[in-house]
Motif scaffolding. Structure first.
Motif, short mmCIF file in Angstrom:
data_model
loop_
_atom_site.label_atom_id
_atom_site.label_comp_id
_atom_site.label_asym_id
_atom_site.label_seq_id
_atom_site.Cartn_x
_atom_site.Cartn_y
_atom_site.Cartn_z
N ILE A 124 0.84 -1.21 0.00
CA ILE A 124 0.00 0.00 0.00
C ILE A 124 0.87 1.25 0.00
O ILE A 124 0.58 2.23 -0.71
CB ILE A 124 -0.96 -0.01 1.20
N ARG A 125 1.94 1.23 0.76
CA ARG A 125 2.86 2.38 0.76
C ARG A 125 3.43 2.61 -0.64
O ARG A 125 3.54 3.75 -1.10
CB ARG A 125 4.00 2.14 1.75
N ALA A 126 3.79 1.51 -1.32
CA ALA A 126 4.39 1.63 -2.65
C ALA A 126 3.41 2.18 -3.67
O ALA A 126 3.81 2.70 -4.71
CB ALA A 126 4.92 0.27 -3.11
N ALA A 127 2.08 2.07 -3.37
CA ALA A 127 1.06 2.55 -4.32
C ALA A 127 0.92 4.07 -4.29
O ALA A 127 0.32 4.65 -5.20
CB ALA A 127 -0.28 1.89 -4.02
N HIS A 128 1.42 4.74 -3.24
CA HIS A 128 1.40 6.22 -3.13
C HIS A 128 -0.01 6.79 -3.33
O HIS A 128 -0.25 7.59 -4.23
CB HIS A 128 2.36 6.85 -4.14
N ILE A 129 -0.94 6.36 -2.50
CA ILE A 129 -2.32 6.82 -2.59
C ILE A 129 -2.43 8.20 -1.95
O ILE A 129 -1.99 8.41 -0.81
CB ILE A 129 -3.27 5.83 -1.89
N ASP A 130 -3.00 9.15 -2.67
CA ASP A 130 -3.16 10.51 -2.15
C ASP A 130 -4.04 10.50 -0.91
O ASP A 130 -5.06 9.82 -0.85
CB ASP A 130 -3.79 11.42 -3.22
N GLY A 131 -3.64 11.31 0.07
CA GLY A 131 -4.44 11.44 1.29
C GLY A 131 -4.23 10.34 2.31
O GLY A 131 -4.86 10.35 3.37
N MET A 132 -3.34 9.38 2.00
CA MET A 132 -3.10 8.29 2.94
C MET A 132 -2.26 8.82 4.11
O MET A 132 -1.22 9.45 3.89
CB MET A 132 -2.38 7.14 2.25
N PRO A 133 -2.71 8.62 5.36
CA PRO A 133 -1.95 9.14 6.50
C PRO A 133 -0.58 8.47 6.62
O PRO A 133 -0.39 7.33 6.22
CB PRO A 133 -2.84 8.79 7.70
N ASP A 134 0.38 9.22 7.14
CA ASP A 134 1.73 8.71 7.34
C ASP A 134 2.21 9.16 8.72
O ASP A 134 2.32 10.37 8.98
CB ASP A 134 2.67 9.22 6.25
N PRO A 135 2.43 8.25 9.66
CA PRO A 135 2.40 6.80 9.47
C PRO A 135 0.97 6.28 9.33
O PRO A 135 0.02 6.92 9.79
CB PRO A 135 3.05 6.26 10.74
N MET A 136 0.84 5.11 8.66
CA MET A 136 -0.49 4.55 8.44
C MET A 136 -0.96 3.83 9.70
O MET A 136 -0.32 2.87 10.14
CB MET A 136 -0.45 3.56 7.26
N PRO A 137 -2.08 4.24 10.29
CA PRO A 137 -2.60 3.57 11.48
C PRO A 137 -3.34 2.29 11.09
O PRO A 137 -4.57 2.19 11.24
CB PRO A 137 -3.55 4.61 12.06
N MET A 138 -2.58 1.31 10.59
CA MET A 138 -3.20 0.11 10.03
C MET A 138 -3.46 -0.91 11.14
O MET A 138 -2.59 -1.18 11.97
CB MET A 138 -2.28 -0.49 8.96
N LYS A 139 -4.65 -1.49 11.16
CA LYS A 139 -5.05 -2.46 12.18
C LYS A 139 -5.66 -3.68 11.51
O LYS A 139 -6.56 -3.55 10.66
CB LYS A 139 -6.06 -1.82 13.14
N VAL A 140 -5.16 -4.86 11.88
CA VAL A 140 -5.70 -6.11 11.33
C VAL A 140 -6.99 -6.46 12.06
O VAL A 140 -7.02 -6.52 13.29
CB VAL A 140 -4.67 -7.26 11.46
N VAL A 141 -8.04 -6.69 11.28
CA VAL A 141 -9.34 -7.07 11.86
C VAL A 141 -9.46 -8.57 11.99
O VAL A 141 -9.99 -9.10 12.97
CB VAL A 141 -10.49 -6.50 11.00
N GLY A 142 -8.94 -9.30 11.00
CA GLY A 142 -9.01 -10.76 11.06
C GLY A 142 -8.37 -11.39 9.83
O GLY A 142 -8.18 -10.73 8.80
N THR A 143 -8.02 -12.68 9.92
CA THR A 143 -7.44 -13.43 8.80
C THR A 143 -8.10 -14.79 8.71
O THR A 143 -8.65 -15.31 9.69
CB THR A 143 -5.91 -13.61 8.97
N GLU A 144 -8.02 -15.38 7.51
CA GLU A 144 -8.50 -16.74 7.31
C GLU A 144 -7.73 -17.38 6.17
O GLU A 144 -7.14 -16.69 5.33
CB GLU A 144 -10.00 -16.77 7.02
N LEU A 145 -7.74 -18.72 6.13
CA LEU A 145 -7.03 -19.47 5.09
C LEU A 145 -8.03 -19.92 4.03
O LEU A 145 -9.11 -20.43 4.36
CB LEU A 145 -6.34 -20.68 5.71
#
Length: 361
Positions: A124-145
């Motif tokens: 996501i950082r490499a995509a350089h999305i306009d308006g993306m906060p830095d640092p990104m307050p990214m939080k994992v909600v859940g994962t599955e296989l």
């Protein structure tokens, strides 16, 4: 006295013909209404068809994607593809990226949320999305296989980044890592549903080539690793390396008996190292370089099997062709040689007459 038998001739008038005229008028009006309805119906169908969202297919070097229905634009750069719902908007978007690397062929799929988080965050950082906060307050909600296709698994992740929500998927095929993710703004329910639908039906829309799998790729959770687990696994690795070296020393002089077991033992050593995320200690080593040379030798041998088969088919020697095809199917046993088995089976089924029709048998 002569009687006049001529009957009087009645000349029709508008009044006397009023029934017929009304009928004709009604038929004309009905015909006009019918034509108007048909024309309106055809126009409505044409307009509706023009308004139907068109699903476009985008071909990339390492994959092909059918875009989400109704999404308007996309941009691509190398092996990266960004798809946007509306022109001029940064989100919602769906992003697909494929990266080729030798080490990926021996890389476990790690479902540890922290590992998946870092892979997606970096993308996501490499995509350089306009308006993306830095640092990104990214939080994992859940994962599955999930199962991508037989032999290939993927880890799916839901996450938040400030006012944006996201969904991502990471998996490996051969020496390629695929990272897919989508973003939408909070409260944008329509976009959220679009992104979720794309990922729910991802392998109806996302196609990739069948790449050579050199090991049975482990699926692990590195957050559960212990020192005892590592020590036990490394002990097994040492045994496989010892057997590999014994057969590898003989492989050049005795390929018929030593080449296959040498490859099998080294691949098992790589699989075990991958299961504890330590395959990098082997990549680039002298043993690994020899393994690559022996693997190329095996590939040349398999290609030669098909030369013999193709010659037998071309000469109409059905007994030899049938025997060679079956021999290939029983001897192409390494990971990555399943396509060779299918190729031999296809030749046997489509190019070689059935055994009972072969008068030379």
């Amino acid at each position: 006295m002569q009687k006049n038998s001529n009957k009087p001739v009645l000349v029709p008038t508008a009044y006397s013909s009023r029934a017929a005229l009304w009928t004709l008028a009604l038929l004309v009006v009905f015909g006009a209404l019918l034509w108007d309805y048909c024309a309106w119906s055809a126009l409505s169908k044409s307009s509706a068809k023009l308004k139907e969202p068109v699903q476009e297919t985008v071909k990339m070097p390492l994959y092909t994607v059918r875009l989400p229905l109704g999404w308007e634009t996309y941009a691509k750069d190398g092996d990266a593809l960004a798809v946007f719902r509306r022109k001029g908007e940064d989100v919602p978007l769906v992003f697909c990226f494929a990266e080729r690397g030798e080490g990926f062929a021996f890389h476990a799929l790690d479902v540890n949320p922290i590992i998946v988080f870092h892979i997606v965050e970096e993308d996501i950082r490499a995509a350089h999305i306009d308006g993306m906060p830095d640092p990104m307050p990214m939080k994992v909600v859940g994962t599955e296989l999930l199962t991508v296709r037989p032999g290939i698994s993927a880890v799916r992740m839901l996450f938040d980044i400030g006012e944006r929500n996201g969904e991502a998927m990471v998996f490996y095929s051969g020496d390629v890592r695929y990272v897919l993710w989508g973003l939408w703004m909070d409260e944008d329910l329509a976009s959220e549903e679009d992104v979720h639908l794309f990922f729910r039906r991802i392998f109806d829309s996302f196609e990739m080539p069948e790449l050579c799998e050199l090991i049975d790729r482990p699926v692990v959770d590195s957050s559960t690793f212990t020192a005892e687990m590592n020590a036990t696994t490394l002990l097994h690795v040492g045994r496989e390396i010892a057997l590999w070296r014994m057969f590898a020393d003989r492989a050049e002089a005795e390929p018929e008996t030593a080449l296959l077991p040498a490859l099998v033992h080294y691949r098992e050593a790589l699989r075990l190292l991958s299961s504890i995320r330590q395959e990098n200690v082997a990549l680039g080593s002298d043993d690994f370089k020899l393994f690559q040379r022996l693997r190329e030798r095996r590939r040349r041998d398999v290609d030669e099997w098909f030369v013999v088969l193709d010659k037998a088919v071309a000469m109409g020697d059905w007994g030899k062709a049938r025997s060679q095809a079956r021999w290939i199917m029983s001897h192409a046993t390494l990971n990555g040689e399943r396509p060779d088995v299918r190729r031999a089976a296809d030749i046997l089924a489509t190019k070689i007459p059935a055994e009972e029709s072969d008068n030379n048998d």
